[in-house]
Design a protein around this motif. Structure first.
Motif, PDB file in Angstrom:
ATOM      1  N   ASP A  35       0.830  -1.208   0.000  1.00  0.00           N
ATOM      2  CA  ASP A  35       0.000   0.000   0.000  1.00  0.00           C
ATOM      3  C   ASP A  35       0.865   1.259   0.000  1.00  0.00           C
ATOM      4  OD1 ASP A  35      -2.219  -1.643   0.087  1.00  0.00           O
ATOM      5  OD2 ASP A  35      -2.391  -1.551   2.278  1.00  0.00           O
ATOM      6  N   LEU A  38       2.387   1.758  -3.551  1.00  0.00           N
ATOM      7  CA  LEU A  38       1.433   2.331  -4.505  1.00  0.00           C
ATOM      8  C   LEU A  38       1.157   3.792  -4.196  1.00  0.00           C
ATOM      9  CD1 LEU A  38      -1.046  -0.684  -4.677  1.00  0.00           C
ATOM     10  CD2 LEU A  38       0.592   0.016  -6.434  1.00  0.00           C
ATOM     11  N   SER A  39       1.074   4.121  -2.898  1.00  0.00           N
ATOM     12  CA  SER A  39       0.820   5.509  -2.508  1.00  0.00           C
ATOM     13  C   SER A  39       1.976   6.416  -2.913  1.00  0.00           C
ATOM     14  CB  SER A  39       0.594   5.570  -1.000  1.00  0.00           C
ATOM     15  OG  SER A  39       0.419   6.906  -0.569  1.00  0.00           O
ATOM     16  N   LYS A  42       1.945   7.104  -6.709  1.00  0.00           N
ATOM     17  CA  LYS A  42       0.822   7.890  -7.212  1.00  0.00           C
ATOM     18  C   LYS A  42       1.229   9.347  -7.421  1.00  0.00           C
ATOM     19  CE  LYS A  42      -4.136   8.315  -6.569  1.00  0.00           C
ATOM     20  NZ  LYS A  42      -5.298   7.951  -5.729  1.00  0.00           N
ATOM     21  N   GLY A  43       0.847   9.905  -8.547  1.00  0.00           N
ATOM     22  CA  GLY A  43       1.161  11.296  -8.849  1.00  0.00           C
ATOM     23  C   GLY A  43       2.481  11.495  -9.558  1.00  0.00           C
ATOM     24  N   LYS A  44       3.264  10.420  -9.733  1.00  0.00           N
ATOM     25  CA  LYS A  44       4.536  10.505 -10.442  1.00  0.00           C
ATOM     26  C   LYS A  44       4.319  10.160 -11.923  1.00  0.00           C
ATOM     27  CE  LYS A  44       6.338  11.471  -6.545  1.00  0.00           C
ATOM     28  NZ  LYS A  44       6.694  12.886  -6.266  1.00  0.00           N
ATOM     29  N   THR A 294      -1.445   6.320 -18.566  1.00  0.00           N
ATOM     30  CA  THR A 294      -1.402   7.137 -17.346  1.00  0.00           C
ATOM     31  C   THR A 294      -0.827   6.325 -16.189  1.00  0.00           C
ATOM     32  OG1 THR A 294      -3.607   6.493 -16.593  1.00  0.00           O
ATOM     33  CG2 THR A 294      -3.476   8.375 -18.102  1.00  0.00           C
ATOM     34  N   THR A 295      -0.407   7.064 -15.165  1.00  0.00           N
ATOM     35  CA  THR A 295       0.087   6.403 -13.959  1.00  0.00           C
ATOM     36  C   THR A 295      -1.008   5.589 -13.283  1.00  0.00           C
ATOM     37  OG1 THR A 295       1.760   8.100 -13.562  1.00  0.00           O
ATOM     38  CG2 THR A 295       1.052   6.821 -11.653  1.00  0.00           C
ATOM     39  N   ASP A 296      -2.219   6.149 -13.251  1.00  0.00           N
ATOM     40  CA  ASP A 296      -3.328   5.435 -12.605  1.00  0.00           C
ATOM     41  C   ASP A 296      -3.592   4.104 -13.281  1.00  0.00           C
ATOM     42  OD1 ASP A 296      -3.654   7.398 -10.734  1.00  0.00           O
ATOM     43  OD2 ASP A 296      -5.301   8.412 -11.778  1.00  0.00           O
ATOM     44  N   LEU A 299      -0.882   1.661 -12.046  1.00  0.00           N
ATOM     45  CA  LEU A 299      -1.074   1.233 -10.669  1.00  0.00           C
ATOM     46  C   LEU A 299      -2.253   0.277 -10.532  1.00  0.00           C
ATOM     47  CD1 LEU A 299      -0.389   4.556  -8.692  1.00  0.00           C
ATOM     48  CD2 LEU A 299       1.203   2.764  -9.382  1.00  0.00           C
ATOM     49  N   THR A 300      -3.312   0.539 -11.286  1.00  0.00           N
ATOM     50  CA  THR A 300      -4.474  -0.352 -11.260  1.00  0.00           C
ATOM     51  C   THR A 300      -4.101  -1.739 -11.774  1.00  0.00           C
ATOM     52  OG1 THR A 300      -5.973   1.522 -11.606  1.00  0.00           O
ATOM     53  CG2 THR A 300      -6.823  -0.680 -12.116  1.00  0.00           C
ATOM     54  N   LYS A 303      -1.465  -3.568  -9.062  1.00  0.00           N
ATOM     55  CA  LYS A 303      -1.907  -3.789  -7.686  1.00  0.00           C
ATOM     56  C   LYS A 303      -2.252  -5.244  -7.407  1.00  0.00           C
ATOM     57  CE  LYS A 303      -5.045  -2.164  -4.093  1.00  0.00           C
ATOM     58  NZ  LYS A 303      -6.096  -1.185  -3.714  1.00  0.00           N
TER      59      LYS A 303
END
Length: 697
Positions: A35, A38-39, A42-44, A294-296, A299-300, A303
């Motif tokens: 966790d 991933l946090s 995020k945003g990078k 995208t980064t999202d 990460l999705t 995970k």
């Protein structure tokens, strides 16, 4: 780059480093690190994430390669070892008996202190040895190391405003801070210090024929050896390995000239790393193939692929250590000293924060990192947090610096009544810097050298910013209720010493004879003739400034030694006790050393040394050229035999026996003594003896 480094640390070292403090034994997988990973991502940008993942995967690959190193042993021959470079002639590890360590740790414990760092969401306490304390060899030196780990359990907090601290006891390693919810300044703490100490030492010789040795619940294994290099795998309690050296084909012990170590994961941690590494490699390939926009989206996708983290009981497992050694000579074996038995020694102490006790104030961090202010005892702001890198010198002086040189700093005096920090630049002290604190109210100050090329003369300021001593001195020091100052007189080019009251009033305006302080006294060296080898002192009480000795007496020591002090009157010499009563007349000797462990060395008019006891009785006649200080009733003697060859021996002053007879040895053998008390080691004629006269193999 800051993000990159922090994430590398997050993934690797939380698993590689052994956990500190008590660990709950929980067999359920811990996914908190996934966790956090991933946090942090995020945003990078995808580019940043790809760079990070590639670097981390490369680090994992190198780690696995190290862990899988295969046995390769090629013993070195003696042909190349034609010098004595790196040959160890003294004991590789010097064992200090646990009883002596336990006694010494009382003094160590009393010299711990703590630092409170106040942050927006609470504060942290770090416990450590005071910087001005010199720890004993068994605590500080590698070849004497008797204390393996130190942990602290903070039991009670004492806040300056006397409010309830609501603190729950925790235990941490000495280098790990204890986290608190309170932001109020702390006067003192009650802490239990636990020292894990060596109780028994054993030695292992590792070679091609015997490459592995069990040590406690782990082992040490020779993985590689060739020429002047070797690698060891250490499993279990790695801190119990005390010393490592090489042995060449001639049987000589060879010292290391460099070493490096890598922490290797336990099986459960390695399994997690291997699975995580597959995810990282796959993600890098997918980013390169343009699979994610995208980064999202990345990460999705990753995970659900992240492996389950090790359970807490697996995470607490000790890591292995792979250490590489390089020696001064080619080696054929490795010798390892390790602690085969340990014990805990505990001391409960009260540690004080003198600066908070004196003022009730403390530095505190604001909402922004490295931006500080000053808080009151109740946690409210006295000075709001608007100062970058504010450093407290004492409760009344501070500095804020952009670099390491004084000319990059702003220096401040605190005016608590008006709730403001006064910048030196706005006062007559513009162009001056503040140095070390002198007590809780005064500070050293000096003129700033813009080029930073000279050591400027020092002066002293009080808490109101008033000059107590002008900046004329090389050294300024507190001595009870007085100030000592020293400098080179610019006219005579000779050392000049001065003594002042705390307000700067001269007591001794100028003296070419040394002035110092020791224990309860300020000592003023008296002028003697050039032929007088004995130093003589006037002693002043540190608190009152009055002369301690009656008129006509001088001291030959600067403080008490075992409750006695050597004094003289020009005609006789004798020891007095603390009531100034004459105890032992020693006028018949030319030189008398201070008492130590109940004995003092004395020199006769004929130039030979002997030993007296605390009653003044001569327990060893004055017939020797040299005598070492008596420890554990033993002393090393030297004299010249009838053939004028130097002889050495070891003497017991209680039994009157020669533990090692006086003998002359070969030219390359000699007598010497190292250490003191229970850690003493004697070298006589190529043989080694411990503090109690027992021969060491």
């Amino acid at each position: 780059m800051k993000f990159y480094n922090s994430l590398i640390t997050l993934i690797c070292f939380l698993f590689l480093c052994a956990c500190s403090g008590p660990v709950k034994k929980n067999s359920k997988p811990d996914n908190s690190l996934n966790d956090k990973l991933l946090s942090a991502l995020k945003g990078k940008s995808l580019k940043e994430i790809r760079e990070l993942m590639q670097a981390q995967s490369t680090q994992f690959d190198a780690l696995f390669k190290l862990a899988d190193i295969r046995l390769e042993i090629t013993p070195g021959s003696s042909d190349k070892n034609n010098t004595d470079e790196g040959v160890i002639r003294e004991p590789l590890y010097q064992f200090t008996p646990a009883a002596a360590v336990e006694d010494g740790l009382k003094d160590v414990s009393s010299n711990f202190t703590f630092q409170q760092e106040i942050k927006p969401d609470g504060s942290s306490l770090l416990t450590y040895l005071a910087n001005n304390y010199t720890a004993p060899d068994f605590y500080s030196k590698d070849n004497n190391k008797a204390v393996l780990t130190t942990s602290v359990s903070i039991q009670k907090l004492y806040l300056h405003d006397h409010s309830d601290s609501k603190y729950t006891e925790t235990t941490e390693k000495i280098d790990d801070p204890v986290q608190l919810a309170s932001r109020k300044p702390i006067d003192s703490i009650t802490a239990r210090l636990t020292f894990n100490v060596v109780n028994k030492v054993e030695r292992a010789i590792l070679s091609k024929d015997e490459p592995k040795k069990d040590i406690g619940d782990g082992y040490v294994e020779l993985k590689q050896m060739g020429g002047s290099s070797a690698r060891l795998m250490i499993s279990g309690h790695t801190e119990r390995v005390l010393a490592v050296a090489g042995i060449d084909a001639k049987g000589r012990v060879i010292d290391q000239n460099s070493t490096s170590s890598n922490s290797l994961p336990s099986p459960a941690k390695r399994k997690y790393f291997e699975e995580l590494n597959k995810v990282l490699k796959s993600a890098v390939a997918d980013i390169d193939a343009g699979k994610y926009k995208t980064t999202d989206a990345l990460l999705t996708a990753i995970k659900p692929k992240l492996p389950a983290g090790p359970a807490e009981d697996e995470l607490s497992a000790q890591n292995d250590l792979l250490s590489s050694y390089h020696f001064y000579q080619d080696i054929s074996k490795i010798v390892v000293y390790y602690a085969s038995e340990v014990k805990d020694i505990t001391h409960t102490v009260t540690l004080k924060n003198q600066q908070v006790i004196a003022s009730g104030l403390s530095l505190a961090q604001g909402d922004k990192e490295e931006v500080n202010g000053i808080i009151n005892a109740d946690g409210s702001w006295l000075i709001k947090p608007v100062y970058n890198n504010l450093i407290e010198i004492n409760p009344y002086y501070y500095k804020s610096c952009k670099g390491s040189r004084d000319n990059t700093c702003d220096f401040y005096r605190l005016d608590p009544g008006n709730k403001k920090l006064i910048n030196f630049k706005d006062t007559r002290l513009a162009g001056y810097a503040v140095g070390a604190a002198q007590g809780m109210e005064n500070v050293i100050f000096y003129k700033i050298d813009p080029a930073d090329l000279t050591v400027p003369p020092k002066g002293l300021l009080n808490k109101q910013g008033e000059v107590i001593l002008k900046p004329l001195y090389d050294i300024i020091d507190h001595a009870g209720n007085y100030l000592l100052a020293a400098r080179e007189n610019p006219k005579t080019q000779k050392d000049e010493f001065s003594l002042f009251t705390q307000t700067g009033v001269p007591v001794i305006a100028s003296s070419e004879e040394a002035i110092g302080h020791d224990g309860l006294f300020i000592f003023v060296r008296l002028k003697t003739s050039a032929n007088d080898v004995v130093k003589k002192y006037q002693l002043l009480d540190k608190n009152t400034g009055k002369s301690f000795l009656p008129a006509g007496l001088y001291s030959q020591e600067t403080n008490w030694n075992e409750g006695l002090m050597l004094v003289g009157n020009g005609k006789s010499k004798f020891f007095i006790d603390r009531t100034k009563t004459k105890k032992i007349d020693v006028s018949q000797y030319t030189i008398i050393k201070p008492f130590s462990h109940g004995y003092a060395n004395v020199k006769s008019p004929k130039g030979f040394w002997g030993v007296i006891n605390i009653k003044g009785d001569l327990v060893l006649g004055c017939t020797y050229d040299q005598i070492s200080t008596v420890y554990n009733n033993l002393c090393l003697l030297s004299d010249k035999g009838q053939d004028q060859k130097e002889r050495y021996g070891l003497f017991n002053v209680v039994t009157g026996d020669m533990v090692v007879p006086m003998m002359a040895y070969a030219d390359d053998s000699y007598g010497s003594v190292h250490g003191e008390g229970a850690t003493t080691i004697y070298y006589i004629g190529g043989k080694t003896y411990d503090a109690f006269g027992k021969k060491i193999k």
